[in-house]
Scaffold this motif. Structure first.
Motif, PDB file in Angstrom:
ATOM      1  N   LEU A   1      28.766  80.348  27.163  1.00 14.34           N
ATOM      2  CA  LEU A   1      28.910  79.127  26.372  1.00 14.34           C
ATOM      3  C   LEU A   1      30.351  78.952  25.916  1.00 14.34           C
ATOM      4  CD1 LEU A   1      27.566  76.693  25.030  1.00 14.34           C
ATOM      5  CD2 LEU A   1      27.064  78.162  23.068  1.00 14.34           C
ATOM      6  N   GLY A   2      30.994  80.045  25.491  1.00 17.96           N
ATOM      7  CA  GLY A   2      32.401  79.981  25.094  1.00 17.96           C
ATOM      8  C   GLY A   2      33.291  79.571  26.254  1.00 17.96           C
TER       9      GLY A   2
ATOM     10  N   LYS B   1      36.453  75.367  29.118  1.00 19.78           N
ATOM     11  CA  LYS B   1      36.636  74.528  30.300  1.00 19.78           C
ATOM     12  C   LYS B   1      36.563  73.057  29.919  1.00 19.78           C
ATOM     13  CE  LYS B   1      34.936  73.955  34.999  1.00 19.78           C
ATOM     14  NZ  LYS B   1      33.979  74.426  36.009  1.00 19.78           N
ATOM     15  N   SER B   2      35.642  72.712  29.028  1.00 17.66           N
ATOM     16  CA  SER B   2      35.513  71.321  28.577  1.00 17.66           C
ATOM     17  C   SER B   2      36.775  70.875  27.843  1.00 17.66           C
ATOM     18  CB  SER B   2      34.289  71.185  27.674  1.00 17.66           C
ATOM     19  OG  SER B   2      34.190  69.880  27.175  1.00 17.66           O
TER      20      SER B   2
ATOM     21  N   GLN C   1      43.407  67.548  30.287  1.00 13.19           N
ATOM     22  CA  GLN C   1      43.895  66.966  31.537  1.00 13.19           C
ATOM     23  C   GLN C   1      43.664  65.461  31.570  1.00 13.19           C
ATOM     24  OE1 GLN C   1      42.059  69.074  34.776  1.00 13.19           O
ATOM     25  NE2 GLN C   1      43.161  70.982  34.383  1.00 13.19           N
ATOM     26  N   ILE C   2      42.523  65.024  31.091  1.00  7.16           N
ATOM     27  CA  ILE C   2      42.240  63.587  31.041  1.00  7.16           C
ATOM     28  C   ILE C   2      43.205  62.897  30.097  1.00  7.16           C
ATOM     29  CG2 ILE C   2      40.539  61.869  30.278  1.00  7.16           C
ATOM     30  CD1 ILE C   2      38.365  63.755  31.384  1.00  7.16           C
ATOM     31  N   ALA C   3      43.490  63.534  28.962  1.00  8.70           N
ATOM     32  CA  ALA C   3      44.429  62.950  27.998  1.00  8.70           C
ATOM     33  C   ALA C   3      45.828  62.835  28.607  1.00  8.70           C
ATOM     34  CB  ALA C   3      44.462  63.798  26.733  1.00  8.70           C
ATOM     35  N   GLU C   4      46.248  63.856  29.368  1.00  6.15           N
ATOM     36  CA  GLU C   4      47.561  63.805  30.024  1.00  6.15           C
ATOM     37  C   GLU C   4      47.624  62.645  31.018  1.00  6.15           C
ATOM     38  OE1 GLU C   4      48.757  67.474  31.892  1.00  6.15           O
ATOM     39  OE2 GLU C   4      48.253  68.638  30.104  1.00  6.15           O
TER      40      GLU C   4
END
Length: 143
Positions: A71-72, A77-78, A84-87
């Motif tokens: 879970l950690g 990873k999330s 990456q999406i923000a970049e």
């Protein structure tokens, strides 16, 4: 009397002889027999039955730490994907463009898979290797 005839045994047709074994279908490997059970004493054959349900319950109890670790890892990873999406969005890309790009990559891979299948079939028909066809059609082996 006709009802009694239904209960009388009827002569059965003889069974056809079994099909001969071919080397590729049904024949044992050289030096092996068709027996599924090993000859001689085997500890597994005389062992008591072990329920798979009990084993899965023990596994569930023992793997709580493993699940917490997994879970950690998934949370990390999330977070990485969100960064990456923000970049990419800060560089001017929109989520819709990214989705469209991913869809185009999927379509490309599907088309490439079909091409690979066709090259494989053509190579079989011609009796050559796929590598030979790559050279004939001017394709790069690394592509």
């Amino acid at each position: 009397m006709a009802d009694m005839d239904a209960f009388r045994p009827r002569p059965e047709a003889p069974n056809p002889p079994p099909a001969p074994l071919t080397p590729t279908v049904g024949a044992p490997a050289p030096g092996r027999s068709l027996r599924r059970t090993p000859v001689g004493a085997s500890k597994r054959l005389n062992a008591s039955f072990k329920s798979p349900l009990l084993a899965s319950q023990r596994h569930a109890e023992l793997s709580v730490v493993d699940l917490q670790n997994e879970l950690g890892d998934l949370r990390k990873k999330s977070e990485d994907l969100a960064k990456q999406i923000a970049e990419l969005t800060s560089e001017g890309y929109t989520l819709e463009e990214l989705k469209q790009h991913i869809d185009q990559l999927h379509e490309y891979n599907d088309i490439k898979d079909v091409g690979q299948i066709l090259l494989g079939k053509l190579a079989m028909v011609r009796g050559v290797t796929i590598k030979d066809l790559y050279g004939e059609f001017g394709l790069d082996l690394d592509d």
